[in-house]
Design an enzyme around this catalytic site. Structure first.
Site, PDB file in Angstrom:
ATOM      1  CG  PHE A  24      -2.125   0.881   1.111  1.00 16.08           C
ATOM      2  CD1 PHE A  24      -3.027   0.732   0.065  1.00 16.08           C
ATOM      3  CD2 PHE A  24      -2.355   1.888   2.052  1.00 16.08           C
ATOM      4  CE1 PHE A  24      -4.136   1.570  -0.040  1.00 16.08           C
ATOM      5  CE2 PHE A  24      -3.455   2.730   1.950  1.00 16.08           C
ATOM      6  CZ  PHE A  24      -4.346   2.569   0.906  1.00 16.08           C
ATOM      7  CE  LYS A  63      10.738  -3.148 -13.952  1.00 17.97           C
ATOM      8  NZ  LYS A  63       9.760  -2.095 -13.605  1.00 17.97           N
ATOM      9  CD  GLU A 119      -0.786  -3.020 -20.524  1.00 15.56           C
ATOM     10  OE1 GLU A 119      -1.590  -3.587 -21.261  1.00 15.56           O
ATOM     11  OE2 GLU A 119       0.339  -2.649 -20.934  1.00 15.56           O
ATOM     12  CB  VAL A 147       6.097  -3.802 -20.263  1.00 15.44           C
ATOM     13  CG1 VAL A 147       6.911  -3.262 -21.424  1.00 15.44           C
ATOM     14  CG2 VAL A 147       6.598  -5.179 -19.860  1.00 15.44           C
ATOM     15  N   GLY A 204      14.176  13.364  -9.757  1.00 11.32           N
ATOM     16  CA  GLY A 204      13.455  12.148  -9.359  1.00 11.32           C
ATOM     17  C   GLY A 204      13.320  11.132 -10.484  1.00 11.32           C
ATOM     18  CD  GLU A 222      15.328   3.405  -8.148  1.00  8.83           C
ATOM     19  OE1 GLU A 222      15.773   2.805  -7.161  1.00  8.83           O
ATOM     20  OE2 GLU A 222      14.601   2.887  -9.004  1.00  8.83           O
ATOM     21  CE  LYS A 239      10.209  -1.145 -17.671  1.00  5.61           C
ATOM     22  NZ  LYS A 239      10.614   0.262 -17.746  1.00  5.61           N
ATOM     23  N   GLY A 292       4.712   5.973 -13.473  1.00  7.51           N
ATOM     24  CA  GLY A 292       4.606   7.006 -12.445  1.00  7.51           C
ATOM     25  C   GLY A 292       3.459   6.561 -11.564  1.00  7.51           C
TER      26      GLY A 292
END
Lengths: 342, 342
Positions: free
Chosen positions: A10, A124, A148, A151, A205, A208, A223, A320
């Protein structure tokens, strides 16, 4: 029928998904007859909660926004027990990605599928490492394993390939699958050096603190593996994919490409060669008249080469908070509308 | 269940569709459990034929290829009677487009839908002029009215919008919807004058002898109307769409745009403004960093602006024999797989 949903994880995506579901509640009911309840949440920080009649989500959101543990419907069950025992029809696996061994997500997916619950995930790990086995498990229990969001979450490439493009054979896939590296290469074209741009990407941002997963092509490799397996039925393992990142691309390389009317892009490729599907990630010089060359910044793009139509290219945002929430939603709606493609 | 198909119109598209169905027969059976029979064909040149157990399609193709009338299973029925009386589940309406009153196609569609048969069509007439009424008729009889082939046949834009993008709200659509005019504008950028390029387009088969339907924007206007009605639920009539073609664009205009780092494109727009959906076709100067600017030649492209994802662009071929055959097939498969979106 009300879709009963369990959220495992969460964080940003889980909360983002709930916000979209809430915002679109009336429209989805009218347009698709879709109604839902969140019956369970499992989260390391906030605790595990379960209410077979639906959680009080306003309360859960408020607790989470204050950084507190949940204050009602807490259960003693660990994640696996919660996933197995709860009355959800569908489990959203939204924990962190581990591309080495799949992390706890793989056990979450197995627990859900083997107890007859659909799984929708943007993680992933399970998709890149164990897709064929998890798909088989899903089939055996008459449920769906939908990915979905793994990727280019903001652009529904998997549902496009397996739905509207179902009539043709995809012979090759080429794409810009990682926004961070595409942003870096785009900025270098303006004359900036790699290290300078990497710092900017981190500040914005887009990258990383440890950027290696992006710049070394590891993220794109995951991917590529997923696309190879789900769109081209390859049975490929992540280590089968040749992988080279962008860290060795110099400003001079980028400017030299510009002078040739080309642009460096980190390209993920899946291709059927002599009956065998092969995957690759590498920086390539793309001619400016190729639609992939026009993709700048954090935008993603993917070209499906097909037998009947030639090339079909789709361009859109990558991952995002809202985009990944959307991708989960797309799969939830596909399950509800019985429009699953795989 | 075997899908029983009637073809109304057996020209390039009808024959192309059959060739694809035959070529893909084994794959579609394996992958989607899809099997079919062509039970009826209605064609002005070849005659009307019907066999409830399936026509001998090798024979029909041979007759047609020799320019002869069909030599077996001929019936005395006119098109409407054939459509109503035959045992097809699904009628493909593939006759010529009439954007003034819909031509005979409108009656074909009505006859099929009202006798409980799905309709799949690439004919812009019924779709652009009468979509809301035909959709209502289809709903009333529990069947589908599917029109992927009417807009950019080689790129499944309608199935994309109503399937994989179902979770978001489309607020604006902008696209290059006509390959002929895009080819002309692309060639003019090379320094050629409009009339010279038009002749070349006619020679290459991209423009018709009377090019007015393309160059005056009429074709794009039909597509804008269809998109407005099917994707944005507008209830728009074709005359509601402001329409300006490219005939007045001079070489000087094109070169001036180039100097500004822009390109002229004939853009179809559908947009919700103050709660009302409006449609427009007009040449516009597009900045080079917009994906639509990179679309050259007969390629088509379309950008959906959405609430959750921002812009999603899809690029692919327009209409051709194989492309239009594919679009019909996409809708046939969507009906078979119970994956219809509208």
């Amino acid at each position: 029928m009300i879709t009963k949903i369990a959220l495992v994880g969460f964080g940003t995506v889980g909360k983002g998904l709930y916000e979209i579901l809430k915002e679109k509640e009336v429209r989805f009911k009218e347009k698709y007859g879709f109604t839902y309840k969140i019956v369970a949440i499992a989260d390391r920080s906030f605790g595990n909660v379960y209410n077979p009649n639906g959680l009080n989500m306003d309360r859960m959101m408020m607790d989470a926004s204050m950084g507190n543990r949940f204050t009602e419907d807490l259960v003693e069950w660990d994640n696996i027990t919660l996933i197995k025992e709860c009355n959800a029809d569908l489990v959203c696996e939204l924990t962190y990605t581990d591309l080495k061994d799949g992390g706890p997500a793989i056990d979450h997916c197995k627990a859900a599928l083997s107890s007859g619950k659909h799984v929708v995930t943007s993680n992933k790990g399970p998709a890149a490492l164990f897709y064929p086995g998890l798909k088989k498990l899903a089939d055996a229990h008459g449920v769906k394993f939908m990915i979905e969001g793994t990727v280019v979450a903001g652009t529904p490439v998997i549902n496009l390939a397996s739905g509207p493009l179902a009539g043709c054979e995809v012979t090759k896939i080429r794409g810009i699958l990682n926004g961070t590296t595409n942003f870096i290469l785009s900025e270098m074209e303006k004359g900036k050096r790699y290290k300078e741009v990497l710092k900017l990407a981190q500040k914005l941002g887009y990258a990383e603190a440890d950027p290696s997963g992006d710049v070394n092509g590891i993220d794109a490799r995951g991917k590529v593996t997923i696309l190879a397996n789900i769109v081209m039925g390859a049975g490929m393992k992540i280590d089968d994919v040749d992988c080279k990142g962008i860290a060795e691309i110099t400003l001079e390389d980028v400017l030299e490409a510009s002078a040739e009317n080309k642009r460096y892009k980190l390209i993920g490729t899946v291709e059927r060669v002599n009956g065998k599907v092969i995957g690759k990630v590498a920086p390539e010089k793309i001619a400016l008249d190729n639609p992939l060359a026009s993709i700048n910044g954090v935008t993603n793009a993917l070209t499906f080469s097909t037998d009947l139509l030639g090339d079909i290219t789709i361009i859109g945002p990558g991952a995002g908070k809202e985009e990944t929430g959307f991708s989960i939603l797309t799969d939830i709606l596909a399950i509800h509308r019985n429009m699953c493609c795989c």
